[in-house]
Scaffold this motif. Sequence first.
Motif, short mmCIF file in Angstrom:
data_model
loop_
_atom_site.label_atom_id
_atom_site.label_comp_id
_atom_site.label_asym_id
_atom_site.label_seq_id
_atom_site.Cartn_x
_atom_site.Cartn_y
_atom_site.Cartn_z
N VAL A 1 -14.27 -29.08 8.67
CA VAL A 1 -14.67 -28.18 7.57
C VAL A 1 -14.83 -29.29 6.46
O VAL A 1 -13.97 -29.78 6.10
N VAL B 1 -16.42 -25.50 16.18
CA VAL B 1 -16.21 -26.30 14.80
C VAL B 1 -14.80 -27.26 14.65
O VAL B 1 -13.73 -26.60 15.27
N LEU C 1 -13.20 -19.32 10.61
CA LEU C 1 -13.16 -20.09 11.74
C LEU C 1 -13.20 -19.63 13.14
O LEU C 1 -13.92 -20.03 13.94
N PHE D 1 -13.18 -20.31 4.71
CA PHE D 1 -13.24 -21.06 5.84
C PHE D 1 -12.40 -20.66 6.83
O PHE D 1 -12.36 -20.41 8.00
N ARG E 1 -5.28 -21.78 12.03
CA ARG E 1 -6.18 -20.67 12.39
C ARG E 1 -6.96 -20.95 13.42
O ARG E 1 -7.13 -19.98 14.39
N ALA E 2 -7.42 -21.89 13.61
CA ALA E 2 -8.22 -22.36 14.63
C ALA E 2 -7.45 -22.80 16.19
O ALA E 2 -8.18 -22.74 17.12
N LEU F 1 -6.30 -24.31 7.99
CA LEU F 1 -7.45 -24.40 8.97
C LEU F 1 -7.03 -24.59 10.59
O LEU F 1 -7.51 -23.92 11.31
N ILE G 1 -8.26 -29.44 12.81
CA ILE G 1 -9.60 -29.43 12.35
C ILE G 1 -9.69 -30.45 11.05
O ILE G 1 -8.58 -30.82 10.25
#
Length: 434
Positions: free
Chosen positions: A222, A219, A213, A209, A258-259, A255, A263
């Motif tokens: 997750v 999004v 991402l 994921f 990274r995004a 997550l 998240i």
Amino acid sequence: MLDLSHYPLDRLASRVGTPFYLHDAGIMRGTVSRFAELVREHGLFGRYAVKANAARPVLELMRAEGLGVDAGSGNEVLRARRAGFPGGSDPAVIMLTTDVFRDNALDVVSRERVLPNVGSPRMIRELRDAGYRGPVGVRINPGFGHGVVEACDTGGPSSKHGIWLDALDGVRRAAADAGLPVAVLHAHVGTGPTLPEFDTNVRKLVDLFVELLPDFPEVGTVNLGGGIPHPYRPQERAYDLASYRPIWDEAVARLSQRAARPIRVEVEPGRYLVAGAGILVTRVKEVKETRTNEKGRGHTFVMVDAGFCDLLRPALYGSYHEIEVVSAGAGGGAASGGAQRPSVSCVVAGPLCESGDVFTRSETELLDPRMMPRPEAGDLLVVQDAGAYGAVMSSNYLSMGRAAEVWWEDGHGRIISRRETLEDLVARECDVAL
Ligand code: LLP
């Protein structure tokens, strides 16, 4: 595994009739509230996979503990709604994860505005054509995901679930064309794997994921699926949620980093929350023998009144369930009986006209006899750990009528689902010209 000395099984059996399911509310609540509390503590959102056990009080208990729902059909969504879970998708308390929209599923998604979690680009177009205008989830087949047996793998080339990684572009295009934002990425790592396998696979899922991402700018959630193992065999260790916690923390941190936005991480177990709180109680009707001859080995068959129409897991997967003998007349607060009787090797078989209607099976053997205190006609036999994928997978094959379900709470039992009658069975019969 339930301690049978807590339940007046003989009395319940004569009131309700055998076979019947019993779910212990206190035991279930203990497991669920610990799980829900930990999930909250780590900033996650927990869903209950309704498919494991859809009984009304079970759903109400999950709602009271603050969990959301992963439904597998339109009707599971409606059952969750009846148990008080709210509709809406911002954020979604009810998600509908399905491989195919069947019956009322599309209609229910649009009407109840629950979050659809799809497994193909075509399903996105179906949603658009049905007038749905909201976020969607995308279920990914991560290429791995091992379950108790191959039929319980929910990822990998042999699994029909979700969208294979190579096909994700098509999903993104379909969602953009339909004007439906992809708000959730989802995968499920396999149901009931071994303990180390579970941790390894969830970690691999998080890695995947993290990689995906950036391709999904809308999004916000997750979902790491369910799959937490349950110990069905007495010598098996229970999964310790303590080993899941660092994975959760790592998932949230990696997550979100990274995004470059927060998240929300979700998990959605079914089995773990309910398996150990339920039993199937059945009556021994007969004990009979076959003799060894040139065609094979003889066996002691313990004939009970429950069959694979009541609990399908052994016949379908060769699943192991511990079986305990409760001797007839053990009375209120029945203890496991027969302990003084000599142990014999037994095959426990049901009433269906099928040689595979056997509870003592294995993944490879049709008959996998077990040592137990020799049962006698009139005894009760208890099949343990039947709370998940038990009653929900029962059928009315042979027009048997599905077993009643008992809810055991604070020392009292309530029938929450009565035995299915002939009238129930024929209620759908009709004669409609086309
Ligand atoms: N989420 C999704 C999308 C699923 O498909 C499943 C299970 C779960 C969550 C919950 O998985 P769990 O935590 O219960 O492992 N009938 C089989 C189990 C099939 C489960 C299929 N999907 C059995 O009796 O073992």
